[in-house]
Design a protein around this motif. Sequence first.
Motif, PDB file in Angstrom:
ATOM      1  N   HIS A   1       0.857  -1.184   0.000  1.00 39.39           N
ATOM      2  CA  HIS A   1       0.000   0.000   0.000  1.00 39.39           C
ATOM      3  C   HIS A   1       0.893   1.234   0.000  1.00 39.39           C
ATOM      4  CE1 HIS A   1      -2.769   3.022   1.783  1.00 39.39           C
ATOM      5  NE2 HIS A   1      -3.723   2.307   1.216  1.00 39.39           N
ATOM      6  N   LYS A   2       0.372   2.351  -0.431  1.00 40.36           N
ATOM      7  CA  LYS A   2       1.172   3.575  -0.483  1.00 40.36           C
ATOM      8  C   LYS A   2       1.650   4.020   0.897  1.00 40.36           C
ATOM      9  CE  LYS A   2      -2.786   6.762  -0.373  1.00 40.36           C
ATOM     10  NZ  LYS A   2      -3.487   7.868  -1.071  1.00 40.36           N
ATOM     11  N   LYS A   3       0.973   3.557   1.943  1.00 38.54           N
ATOM     12  CA  LYS A   3       1.384   3.899   3.308  1.00 38.54           C
ATOM     13  C   LYS A   3       2.578   3.071   3.779  1.00 38.54           C
ATOM     14  CE  LYS A   3      -1.521   7.053   5.004  1.00 38.54           C
ATOM     15  NZ  LYS A   3      -1.047   8.294   5.668  1.00 38.54           N
ATOM     16  N   LEU A   4       2.915   2.017   3.048  1.00 40.59           N
ATOM     17  CA  LEU A   4       4.055   1.185   3.421  1.00 40.59           C
ATOM     18  C   LEU A   4       5.340   1.878   2.988  1.00 40.59           C
ATOM     19  CD1 LEU A   4       5.000  -1.514   4.604  1.00 40.59           C
ATOM     20  CD2 LEU A   4       4.851  -2.485   2.307  1.00 40.59           C
ATOM     21  N   LYS A   5       6.186   2.240   3.964  1.00 36.71           N
ATOM     22  CA  LYS A   5       7.347   3.086   3.684  1.00 36.71           C
ATOM     23  C   LYS A   5       8.685   2.355   3.683  1.00 36.71           C
ATOM     24  CE  LYS A   5       4.704   6.659   3.348  1.00 36.71           C
ATOM     25  NZ  LYS A   5       4.438   7.253   2.033  1.00 36.71           N
TER      26      LYS A   5
ATOM     27  N   ILE B   1      16.225 -10.377   0.513  1.00 37.94           N
ATOM     28  CA  ILE B   1      15.414  -9.277   1.055  1.00 37.94           C
ATOM     29  C   ILE B   1      15.439  -8.071   0.118  1.00 37.94           C
ATOM     30  CG2 ILE B   1      15.293  -7.577   2.927  1.00 37.94           C
ATOM     31  CD1 ILE B   1      16.155  -9.876   4.828  1.00 37.94           C
ATOM     32  N   TYR B   2      16.626  -7.737  -0.413  1.00 32.96           N
ATOM     33  CA  TYR B   2      16.701  -6.621  -1.364  1.00 32.96           C
ATOM     34  C   TYR B   2      15.894  -6.921  -2.632  1.00 32.96           C
ATOM     35  CZ  TYR B   2      20.415  -4.172   1.217  1.00 32.96           C
ATOM     36  OH  TYR B   2      21.141  -3.478   2.161  1.00 32.96           O
TER      37      TYR B   2
ATOM     38  N   GLU C   1      11.165  -5.578  -5.771  1.00 37.03           N
ATOM     39  CA  GLU C   1       9.930  -6.027  -6.438  1.00 37.03           C
ATOM     40  C   GLU C   1       8.739  -5.174  -6.010  1.00 37.03           C
ATOM     41  OE1 GLU C   1       7.133 -10.039  -6.416  1.00 37.03           O
ATOM     42  OE2 GLU C   1       9.274 -10.204  -5.932  1.00 37.03           O
ATOM     43  N   TYR C   2       8.723  -4.793  -4.732  1.00 40.06           N
ATOM     44  CA  TYR C   2       7.605  -3.996  -4.207  1.00 40.06           C
ATOM     45  C   TYR C   2       7.938  -2.507  -4.112  1.00 40.06           C
ATOM     46  CZ  TYR C   2       4.989  -8.224  -3.116  1.00 40.06           C
ATOM     47  OH  TYR C   2       4.283  -9.408  -3.226  1.00 40.06           O
ATOM     48  N   GLU C   3       9.129  -2.151  -4.556  1.00 39.70           N
ATOM     49  CA  GLU C   3       9.561  -0.751  -4.616  1.00 39.70           C
ATOM     50  C   GLU C   3       9.468  -0.055  -3.256  1.00 39.70           C
ATOM     51  OE1 GLU C   3       7.236   0.995  -7.759  1.00 39.70           O
ATOM     52  OE2 GLU C   3       8.552   0.186  -9.312  1.00 39.70           O
TER      53      GLU C   3
END
Length: 378
Positions: free
Chosen positions: A119-123, A140-141, A146-148
């Motif tokens: 979600h856009k809230k995930l920082k 992990i990287y 993949e999820y930017e």
Amino acid sequence: MEEIAFFRPSIDDTEINLIKEALKDHGSAIVGRFESELQEYFGVKHAITTNNNSAAHHLALCSMDLKRGDKIICSVNSTPSVAQAIRHFDAEPIFVDINEDDFNMNAESLRNTLKIHNHKKLKGIFVNHIGGQAADMDEIYDIANEYEIKVLIDAGKSIGLTYNGVKIGSDKRSLVSCFNMHSQMTNPIATAGFMLTNDDAIAERARLLRNYAIVKGGIDKDGNLGYVYDVVDIGVKYDLTGLCAAYSMAQFEKNDKFIQRRRAIAALYDEALADCPHVSLPIKKRDHIYIQYIIKIDKNRDGFAKELLERGIHTALHYKPMHLLSYYKSKYSLKVNSFPNALRTYQQVLSLPVYNALSDEEAHRVCETMLEIARTRA
């Protein structure tokens, strides 16, 4: 009976001389010298010292401009400092399970968590390295890319730890890496933390915020006094004192020696406890600098620790999973079995003394006592 402490610092004239130097120059220069040494050691553009590791965690998130309702993923097995720093923004820590062998963040659990919380809230992801052994950072990287989302590192005392030949904290794929230079014991001699980054904007904001976000005056181009200061943001007071910098720099300059000694003690433990009943030794999957020497006791860990203490040997627990701590369990309605790997691990792990000042004689006594207790168990 002489007790064997879980930790004792190693102090000599190096600390004393640097502290005297800090007293003479009022600490004004030694903090800068310490930061320069850190930059050179890690090969990064910016090293920003703080008064402790918790401050480094919080300052890193301040520098990212974390907001209410934002989310940061972190291991369910980490120091309380990481999740607490997130909660100070009224943001949300999202926990992931661990591997049962090296106790680090489980990549499959991370991927499954990201599928739910993409979600856009995930920082970002705050990755820690348990016991002095790195997590599987390549995987992990890859998942983060993949999820930017950004990767932050909580390395604790693991200064000098490498992953694939690169020092943790030096990898340019991470946004910020946080470390500390003090023991986790209550009332240590001195405390210091620091954050590393190659991001100029993050570094500039961190330096501004760590001293109340004060912008000082000075003498302008026309020769006018400008001693009226201004405050341009909501800051904190996290700058490092000269005395703590002096002590920490002295400890830092001995870091390679400390690593060598801890590895020697770990090798002694590995050999002496190889056939110890009911005890599983640390699994070394990659480079390990043994910030902690974490074993597993398959039967009544707490009873084992109590018997060690009765014989004068102090141990510790790294770590109690976050979902078992009252605040997080209640706040997020977490179930005891929400993170099964962490739960099983927590019920068995125990950390033995492993530090530079521990003598071979003391380490052998730890092993002999361990064997004595283990052999009395069915």
